[in-house]
Scaffold this motif. Sequence first.
Motif, PDB file in Angstrom:
ATOM      1  N   VAL A 159       1.334  -1.257   0.513  1.00  0.00           N
ATOM      2  CA  VAL A 159       0.166   0.161  -0.090  1.00  0.00           C
ATOM      3  C   VAL A 159       1.014   1.051   0.025  1.00  0.00           C
ATOM      4  O   VAL A 159       1.721   1.559   1.124  1.00  0.00           O
ATOM      5  N   ILE A 160       0.901   2.371  -1.034  1.00  0.00           N
ATOM      6  CA  ILE A 160       0.924   3.062  -0.996  1.00  0.00           C
ATOM      7  C   ILE A 160       0.747   4.694  -0.775  1.00  0.00           C
ATOM      8  O   ILE A 160      -0.479   4.364  -0.730  1.00  0.00           O
ATOM      9  N   GLU A 161       1.057   5.840   0.896  1.00  0.00           N
ATOM     10  CA  GLU A 161       0.267   6.416   0.868  1.00  0.00           C
ATOM     11  C   GLU A 161       0.546   7.764   1.073  1.00  0.00           C
ATOM     12  O   GLU A 161       2.345   7.781   0.760  1.00  0.00           O
ATOM     13  N   VAL A 162       0.366   9.434   0.393  1.00  0.00           N
ATOM     14  CA  VAL A 162       1.017  10.045   0.746  1.00  0.00           C
ATOM     15  C   VAL A 162       0.592  11.766   1.229  1.00  0.00           C
ATOM     16  O   VAL A 162      -0.606  11.131   0.831  1.00  0.00           O
TER      17      VAL A 162
ATOM     18  N   ASP B  68      -3.093  17.001   9.099  1.00  0.00           N
ATOM     19  CA  ASP B  68      -3.407  15.830   8.484  1.00  0.00           C
ATOM     20  C   ASP B  68      -2.521  14.326   7.974  1.00  0.00           C
ATOM     21  O   ASP B  68      -2.915  13.143   8.235  1.00  0.00           O
ATOM     22  N   ALA B  69      -1.293  14.680   8.842  1.00  0.00           N
ATOM     23  CA  ALA B  69      -0.598  13.432   7.911  1.00  0.00           C
ATOM     24  C   ALA B  69      -0.150  12.701   9.414  1.00  0.00           C
ATOM     25  O   ALA B  69       0.637  10.893   8.603  1.00  0.00           O
TER      26      ALA B  69
ATOM     27  N   ASP C 119      -1.527   9.002   8.110  1.00  0.00           N
ATOM     28  CA  ASP C 119      -1.024   8.492   7.180  1.00  0.00           C
ATOM     29  C   ASP C 119       0.515   7.788   8.600  1.00  0.00           C
ATOM     30  O   ASP C 119       0.850   6.883   8.282  1.00  0.00           O
ATOM     31  N   ARG C 120       0.635   8.605   8.858  1.00  0.00           N
ATOM     32  CA  ARG C 120       2.148   8.226   9.680  1.00  0.00           C
ATOM     33  C   ARG C 120       2.223   7.168  11.143  1.00  0.00           C
ATOM     34  O   ARG C 120       2.549   5.972  11.189  1.00  0.00           O
ATOM     35  N   ILE C 121       0.785   7.234  11.527  1.00  0.00           N
ATOM     36  CA  ILE C 121       0.552   6.363  12.983  1.00  0.00           C
ATOM     37  C   ILE C 121      -0.792   5.173  12.175  1.00  0.00           C
ATOM     38  O   ILE C 121      -0.493   4.454  12.248  1.00  0.00           O
ATOM     39  N   GLU C 122      -1.263   6.519  11.654  1.00  0.00           N
ATOM     40  CA  GLU C 122      -3.416   5.875  12.505  1.00  0.00           C
ATOM     41  C   GLU C 122      -3.627   4.990  11.430  1.00  0.00           C
ATOM     42  O   GLU C 122      -3.593   3.328  11.402  1.00  0.00           O
ATOM     43  N   LYS C 123      -3.348   4.748   9.438  1.00  0.00           N
ATOM     44  CA  LYS C 123      -2.868   4.185   8.670  1.00  0.00           C
ATOM     45  C   LYS C 123      -2.053   2.741   8.474  1.00  0.00           C
ATOM     46  O   LYS C 123      -2.493   1.871   8.407  1.00  0.00           O
TER      47      LYS C 123
END
Length: 185
Positions: free
Chosen positions: A106-109, A116-117, A120-124
């Motif tokens: 999975v790729i997240e930006v 909101d970062a 992506d850094r922690i929760e996702k």
Amino acid sequence: MSVAQTEVTLDEFDALEAAAPENLHVELINGRILVTPAPDGDHDENVMSVADQLRAREPQLRVYQERGLAVPSYRAGRARVDGAVAPVGYFRGQPSWADSSGVLMVIEVTSGREADADVDRIEKRDAYAQAALPVYLLIDRHRGEAIVHWDPEGGRYLHECRAAFGAKLELPEPFGFALDTTELA
């Protein structure tokens, strides 16, 4: 004053997601509704940079952008991932919230807003580890780095590697190549 947070059922989520305007993404991560703006052009270019490099080395794989994935863990989840790496044809015939079991990475930006970062850094990151997604690649535009997490076990990733934009980032197997992050800057 603190506000009690109640978990959202999948039916409630489906109704909310269906009613959301196209310029917003609605996700259900660890029982919590997340609403973020649709990606900007730089965001898309970052995903395509990874996709182009991956396809040049692994022609049997594709990066599917803005793919809805069911991310089961201890709470049912729905994530609209920036990129889902899977074999060609994997998503054919699947519903809009597809089975994530055949996804290799999975790729997240991070979004354009620093606030909101941490989603992506922690929760996702944690939700993807709980769903046993093998590899999670985060392109962190605010910190100027790419981070790859892999080998999920017990609801967390056992390994991670970081590279500042402009450096090479070694992707783990089954990819096994150095991702050029120059275009991510």
